[in-house]
Design an enzyme around this catalytic site. Structure first.
Site, PDB file in Angstrom:
ATOM      1  CG  HIS A 113      -0.227  -0.253   2.521  1.00 14.66           C
ATOM      2  ND1 HIS A 113       0.088  -1.529   2.955  1.00 14.66           N
ATOM      3  CD2 HIS A 113       0.212   0.595   3.485  1.00 14.66           C
ATOM      4  CE1 HIS A 113       0.695  -1.454   4.119  1.00 14.66           C
ATOM      5  NE2 HIS A 113       0.800  -0.182   4.472  1.00 14.66           N
TER       6      HIS A 113
HETATM    7  N1  LIG Z   1      -8.206  -2.050   9.141  1.00 14.40           N
HETATM    8  C1  LIG Z   1      -7.582  -0.996   8.608  1.00 14.40           C
HETATM    9  N2  LIG Z   1      -8.155  -0.288   7.613  1.00 14.40           N
HETATM   10  C2  LIG Z   1      -7.525   0.779   7.073  1.00 14.40           C
HETATM   11  N3  LIG Z   1      -6.326   1.210   7.449  1.00 14.40           N
HETATM   12  C3  LIG Z   1      -5.714   0.536   8.440  1.00 14.40           C
HETATM   13  C4  LIG Z   1      -6.304  -0.587   9.067  1.00 14.40           C
HETATM   14  N4  LIG Z   1      -5.455  -1.055  10.023  1.00 14.40           N
HETATM   15  C5  LIG Z   1      -4.383  -0.247   9.984  1.00 14.40           C
HETATM   16  N5  LIG Z   1      -4.516   0.710   9.036  1.00 14.40           N
HETATM   17  C6  LIG Z   1      -3.547   1.706   8.624  1.00 14.40           C
HETATM   18  O1  LIG Z   1      -2.692   1.064   7.696  1.00 14.40           O
HETATM   19  C7  LIG Z   1      -1.381   1.572   7.770  1.00 14.40           C
HETATM   20  C8  LIG Z   1      -0.426   0.398   7.815  1.00 14.40           C
HETATM   21  O2  LIG Z   1       0.874   0.808   8.125  1.00 14.40           O
HETATM   22  P1  LIG Z   1       2.148   0.080   7.541  1.00 14.40           P
HETATM   23  O3  LIG Z   1       1.849  -1.389   7.478  1.00 14.40           O
HETATM   24  O4  LIG Z   1       3.253   0.436   8.500  1.00 14.40           O
HETATM   25  O5  LIG Z   1       2.366   0.701   6.190  1.00 14.40           O
HETATM   26  C9  LIG Z   1      -1.337   2.471   9.003  1.00 14.40           C
HETATM   27  O6  LIG Z   1      -1.262   3.813   8.573  1.00 14.40           O
HETATM   28  C10 LIG Z   1      -2.658   2.198   9.728  1.00 14.40           C
HETATM   29  O7  LIG Z   1      -3.196   3.337  10.348  1.00 14.40           O
END
Ligand SMILES: Nc1ncnc2c1ncn2[C@@H]1O[C@H](COP(=O)(O)O)[C@@H](O)[C@H]1O
Ligand SMILES: [Zn+2]
Length: 290
Positions: free
Chosen positions: A210
DNA sequence: GTTCTAGAAC
DNA sequence: GTTCTAGAAC
């Protein structure tokens, strides 16, 4: 220039074309008026986001673009007469058909069905309430725990676990994710006053690759600790364009060995580089840059 | 005593 | 990734 649509995820009405610079519309069951007069329609996305079940569809104007090559349209079920033939949104209200847009990877583990926390993005990206943009290859959702005033995630429909899995053949996809990220920045109501960065966490916690699109105010109650801060303000955050360049030149993304140690660095303002001792002190300091 | 961080979560 | 909270730091 993208063509914009007001699209009901629940199929409550046919997609409504939102021409730039023109008329205004009532969304009656939401008692909300969408004024597009004198406004570039793409700037309205933030309004529409609050109007579940509506999302905006961007679509490049295909006039002069097709060169006679026809895009496959078998999966489209929206009504033909709503628009000019070639500018229809590509999302359908029919769940069965919509699945054909999302590659089905048999292995039941690619859909987040295990319920483990690190599969949360796979669940969110499929949830129309979370989606703010989607096309044939990517979907954009608002980050569930935003670390700034604006924080979106751009995800490919294709299940790619993380940066390490990216190869040269993903160049077009990664470039498209970058372009869609820029589109999100352009449509932001505060695009002129806020700086944005787009990039990937070198070592993500959540599965499914992402792209973070995040405003640089970092003004958010969800930003709570040193790891949060350093993951967006050190080289732990790899610029989207750098990922693309690495893929183009080396066919893979290089992540240095010491990357995880970056998360333990002292807190430092990303603007003036002043060191601050605690998160609350940092948040207070950031106000001086608003 | 209060603020703040950092590690467990089966 | 987040939540919760023990105890370190002030
Ligand atoms: N269930 C979810 N839906 C949407 N965003 C999420 C969810 N869980 C975590 N996040 C976000 O996804 C991102 C994952 O971070 P990273 O894996 O370090 O790139 C973080 O910014 C979280 O705030
Ligand atoms: Zn500063």
């Amino acid at each position: 220039m993208p063509v914009c649509w007001l699209f009901s995820e629940e199929g409550l009405h046919k997609p409504i074309h939102l021409p730039h610079w023109h008329a205004s519309y009532w969304v009656e069951d939401q008692k909300q008026q969408l004024k597009t007069k004198n406004v570039l329609v793409s700037k309205l996305l933030h309004i529409v986001n609050d109007l579940y079940p509506y999302t905006i569809q961007f679509k490049e104007d295909l006039i002069g673009e097709q060169r006679g090559v026809k895009r496959p349209r078998e999966h489209i079920s929206v009504d033909k007469e709503v628009s000019g033939q070639d500018t229809r949104p590509l999302t359908t209200k029919n769940n069965e058909k919509e699945k054909s847009v999302v590659p089905d990877t048999q292995t039941s583990k690619s859909d987040g069905s295990s319920g483990h926390w690190n599969q949360g993005l796979k669940v969110s990206m499929q949830d129309p309430k979370m989606q703010v943009y989607k096309d044939e290859t990517v979907v954009v959702i608002k980050d569930k725990y935003p670390k700034a005033r604006y924080h979106w995630l751009v995800l490919p429909w294709q299940s790619i676990p993380n940066l390490k899995a990216l190869r040269k053949e993903h160049c077009d996809l990664v470039r498209h994710m970058d372009e869609v990220g820029k589109q999100m920045v352009c449509q932001c109501p505060d695009t002129d006053s806020l700086r944005f960065r787009m990039g990937y966490h070198a070592i993500p916690s959540m599965s499914h690759v992402h792209l973070h699109v995040i405003s640089q105010d970092f003004d958010s109650p969800c930003l709570k600790n040193k790891k949060h801060w350093n993951s967006f303000t050190t080289d732990y955050f790899i610029e989207s364009r750098d990922v693309l360049h690495m893929l183009e030149s080396d066919g893979r993304v290089c992540v240095k060995d010491n990357t995880s140690e970056l998360l333990k660095l002292p807190l430092r303002c990303h603007i003036c580089h002043k060191e601050v001792s605690t998160i609350p002190a940092l948040k207070e300091h950031l106000k001086s840059h608003f």
